[in-house]
Design a protein around this motif. Structure first.
Motif, mmCIF file in Angstrom:
data_model
loop_
_atom_site.group_PDB
_atom_site.id
_atom_site.type_symbol
_atom_site.label_atom_id
_atom_site.label_comp_id
_atom_site.label_asym_id
_atom_site.label_seq_id
_atom_site.Cartn_x
_atom_site.Cartn_y
_atom_site.Cartn_z
ATOM 1 N N SER A 138 1.198 123.823 68.934
ATOM 2 C CA SER A 138 0.238 124.406 67.909
ATOM 3 C C SER A 138 -0.827 123.871 68.193
ATOM 4 C CB SER A 138 0.691 124.004 66.480
ATOM 5 O OG SER A 138 0.478 122.817 66.232
ATOM 6 N N GLY A 139 -1.990 124.632 67.424
ATOM 7 C CA GLY A 139 -3.164 124.282 67.682
ATOM 8 C C GLY A 139 -3.579 122.913 66.875
ATOM 9 N N VAL A 140 -2.586 122.266 65.863
ATOM 10 C CA VAL A 140 -2.881 121.259 65.339
ATOM 11 C C VAL A 140 -2.210 119.994 66.120
ATOM 12 C CG1 VAL A 140 -2.757 119.718 63.134
ATOM 13 C CG2 VAL A 140 -3.112 122.256 63.198
ATOM 14 N N GLN A 141 -3.111 118.994 66.576
ATOM 15 C CA GLN A 141 -2.439 117.794 67.314
ATOM 16 C C GLN A 141 -1.307 117.180 66.681
ATOM 17 O OE1 GLN A 141 -3.141 117.625 70.521
ATOM 18 N NE2 GLN A 141 -1.813 115.989 70.939
ATOM 19 N N GLY A 142 -0.066 117.389 67.137
ATOM 20 C CA GLY A 142 1.126 116.364 66.504
ATOM 21 C C GLY A 142 1.700 116.913 65.256
ATOM 22 N N ALA A 143 1.091 117.977 64.669
ATOM 23 C CA ALA A 143 1.540 118.491 63.491
ATOM 24 C C ALA A 143 2.924 119.368 63.865
ATOM 25 C CB ALA A 143 0.589 119.314 62.533
ATOM 26 N N ALA A 144 3.677 119.171 62.722
ATOM 27 C CA ALA A 144 5.159 120.067 62.894
ATOM 28 C C ALA A 144 4.731 121.504 62.330
ATOM 29 C CB ALA A 144 6.227 119.624 62.038
ATOM 30 N N VAL A 145 5.065 122.602 63.163
ATOM 31 C CA VAL A 145 5.008 123.922 62.843
ATOM 32 C C VAL A 145 6.237 124.665 63.163
ATOM 33 C CG1 VAL A 145 2.627 124.111 63.350
ATOM 34 C CG2 VAL A 145 4.394 124.640 65.133
ATOM 35 N N TRP A 146 6.294 125.812 62.503
ATOM 36 C CA TRP A 146 7.746 126.851 62.423
ATOM 37 C C TRP A 146 7.421 127.649 63.661
ATOM 38 C CZ3 TRP A 146 11.724 125.156 60.586
ATOM 39 C CH2 TRP A 146 11.922 124.453 59.031
ATOM 40 N N LEU A 147 8.308 127.358 64.569
ATOM 41 C CA LEU A 147 8.577 128.518 65.624
ATOM 42 C C LEU A 147 9.237 129.851 64.933
ATOM 43 C CD1 LEU A 147 8.025 129.282 68.554
ATOM 44 C CD2 LEU A 147 10.348 128.158 69.098
ATOM 45 N N ARG A 148 10.464 129.439 64.545
ATOM 46 C CA ARG A 148 11.048 130.434 63.531
ATOM 47 C C ARG A 148 11.354 129.799 62.129
ATOM 48 N NH1 ARG A 148 16.443 132.317 67.069
ATOM 49 N NH2 ARG A 148 15.455 132.885 68.822
ATOM 50 N N PRO A 149 10.307 130.456 61.107
ATOM 51 C CA PRO A 149 10.356 130.032 59.798
ATOM 52 C C PRO A 149 11.668 130.228 58.996
ATOM 53 C CG PRO A 149 8.671 131.677 60.059
ATOM 54 C CD PRO A 149 9.361 131.547 61.201
ATOM 55 N N PRO A 150 11.827 129.427 58.022
ATOM 56 C CA PRO A 150 12.871 130.216 57.088
ATOM 57 C C PRO A 150 12.568 130.930 56.375
ATOM 58 C CG PRO A 150 12.074 127.807 56.391
ATOM 59 C CD PRO A 150 11.450 128.181 57.621
ATOM 60 N N GLU A 151 13.321 131.781 55.830
ATOM 61 C CA GLU A 151 13.240 133.107 55.058
ATOM 62 C C GLU A 151 13.504 132.931 53.622
ATOM 63 O OE1 GLU A 151 14.526 136.598 56.857
ATOM 64 O OE2 GLU A 151 14.036 136.043 58.902
ATOM 65 N N PRO A 152 12.608 132.761 52.739
ATOM 66 C CA PRO A 152 12.985 132.727 51.467
ATOM 67 C C PRO A 152 13.867 133.909 50.808
ATOM 68 C CG PRO A 152 10.663 132.068 51.464
ATOM 69 C CD PRO A 152 11.075 132.583 52.892
ATOM 70 N N GLY A 153 14.767 133.745 49.866
ATOM 71 C CA GLY A 153 15.484 134.465 49.219
ATOM 72 C C GLY A 153 16.767 135.203 50.017
ATOM 73 N N CYS A 154 16.966 134.437 51.216
ATOM 74 C CA CYS A 154 18.020 134.536 51.969
ATOM 75 C C CYS A 154 18.797 133.437 52.291
ATOM 76 C CB CYS A 154 17.736 135.171 53.311
ATOM 77 S SG CYS A 154 17.076 134.222 54.537
ATOM 78 N N ALA A 155 20.314 133.491 52.398
ATOM 79 C CA ALA A 155 20.820 132.326 52.395
ATOM 80 C C ALA A 155 20.692 131.652 53.796
ATOM 81 C CB ALA A 155 22.545 132.398 52.331
ATOM 82 N N VAL A 156 19.692 130.596 54.114
ATOM 83 C CA VAL A 156 19.412 130.275 55.368
ATOM 84 C C VAL A 156 20.530 129.256 55.970
ATOM 85 C CG1 VAL A 156 17.893 128.497 56.232
ATOM 86 C CG2 VAL A 156 16.919 129.958 54.577
ATOM 87 N N GLU A 157 21.202 128.725 55.163
ATOM 88 C CA GLU A 157 22.426 127.824 55.508
ATOM 89 C C GLU A 157 23.255 128.622 56.429
ATOM 90 O OE1 GLU A 157 20.860 127.610 52.540
ATOM 91 O OE2 GLU A 157 20.243 125.388 52.766
ATOM 92 N N ALA A 158 23.678 129.966 55.940
ATOM 93 C CA ALA A 158 24.627 130.853 56.577
ATOM 94 C C ALA A 158 24.275 131.178 57.810
ATOM 95 C CB ALA A 158 24.788 132.124 55.849
ATOM 96 N N SER A 159 22.846 130.996 58.488
ATOM 97 C CA SER A 159 22.712 131.421 59.794
ATOM 98 C C SER A 159 22.513 130.358 60.596
ATOM 99 C CB SER A 159 20.992 132.060 59.611
ATOM 100 O OG SER A 159 20.290 131.162 59.182
ATOM 101 N N LEU A 160 23.041 129.055 60.065
ATOM 102 C CA LEU A 160 22.539 127.743 61.122
ATOM 103 C C LEU A 160 23.976 127.753 62.068
ATOM 104 C CD1 LEU A 160 21.328 125.436 58.358
ATOM 105 C CD2 LEU A 160 20.172 126.621 59.888
ATOM 106 N N PRO A 161 23.695 127.140 63.065
ATOM 107 C CA PRO A 161 24.919 127.067 64.059
ATOM 108 C C PRO A 161 25.762 126.072 63.466
ATOM 109 C CG PRO A 161 22.979 126.863 65.255
ATOM 110 C CD PRO A 161 22.598 126.968 64.004
ATOM 111 N N THR A 162 27.125 126.206 63.440
ATOM 112 C CA THR A 162 28.247 125.431 63.078
ATOM 113 C C THR A 162 29.588 125.226 63.861
ATOM 114 O OG1 THR A 162 29.761 125.165 61.056
ATOM 115 C CG2 THR A 162 29.254 127.730 61.611
#
Length: 202
Positions: A138-162
């Motif tokens: 990212s343009g911010v030195q050392g800051a964490a950024v989302w490459l693929r952000p979580p989507e509010p309103g959907c079950a994020v946990e259902a998309s996680l590898p298991t």
């Protein structure tokens, strides 16, 4: 007769940036946060790991190879030269046994898992963060950024590898294929670094 005057509340303190970030994660996603340190202004809000998700923390180059094994809605964060792949809660406990089963064992020290009791820096919510460059930084030195952000309103946990995906349960991505791909890339990076070192002369 003079009635009692209504009580006027004190003016509210405006939310600072860290309050807004915490509220977004807690209200929109239901993820627990750890507040920024009051004694160090500018320190990031952190996400509690292990309850809703675990994290595979890998070199960014190795993580890019694993992206093809993730569902489009699987969140991925980048911080400096590390990529954080969100996986199903409980995966951190499974990782050592999984690496042994895949015959990687201790050959991939750059592949780390964060589970219960761990935290990760919270990237700014989508729309409030700088753009991620193609190299994964990212343009911010050392800051964490989302490459693929979580989507509010959907079950994020259902998309996680298991691990349960291996046995055909549900539509979640397969943790075994993800770990095998990322471990292979970690090992290749390690070999490349070893070959790039100058030979020590006697």
């Amino acid at each position: 007769m003079v009635g009692s005057l209504p009580t006027v509340p004190f003016p509210r303190r405006p939310l600072d940036a860290s309050d807004q970030v915490s509220r977004w994660y807690e209200n929109e996603l239901g993820w627990a946060t750890v507040p920024a340190h009051a004694e160090s202004p500018g320190s990031p809000v952190r996400l509690c790991v292990g309850d809703r998700f675990d994290v595979l923390d890998v070199p960014a180059e190795a993580g890019r190879a694993g992206l093809r094994h993730l569902a489009p809605a699987s969140p991925v964060a980048v911080q400096a030269d590390r990529m954080r792949l969100l996986v199903a809660a409980g995966s951190a406990e499974e990782l050592p046994g999984l690496l042994d089963w895949l015959e990687w064992g201790a050959l991939t020290p750059d592949l780390r898992a964060l589970g219960e009791g761990c935290v990760m820096d919270a990237p700014l919510p989508p729309g409030a963060q700088p753009e991620v460059r193609p190299a994964g930084r990212s343009g911010v030195q050392g800051a964490a950024v989302w490459l693929r952000p979580p989507e509010p309103g959907c079950a994020v946990e259902a998309s996680l590898p298991t691990l349960s995906a291996v046995r055909g349960g549900g539509g979640a991505p397969d943790l075994v294929r993800l770990v095998d791909t990322v471990a292979t890339q970690c090992h290749r990076l390690r070999l490349r670094r070893a070959c790039a070192r100058p030979l020590a002369l006697p």
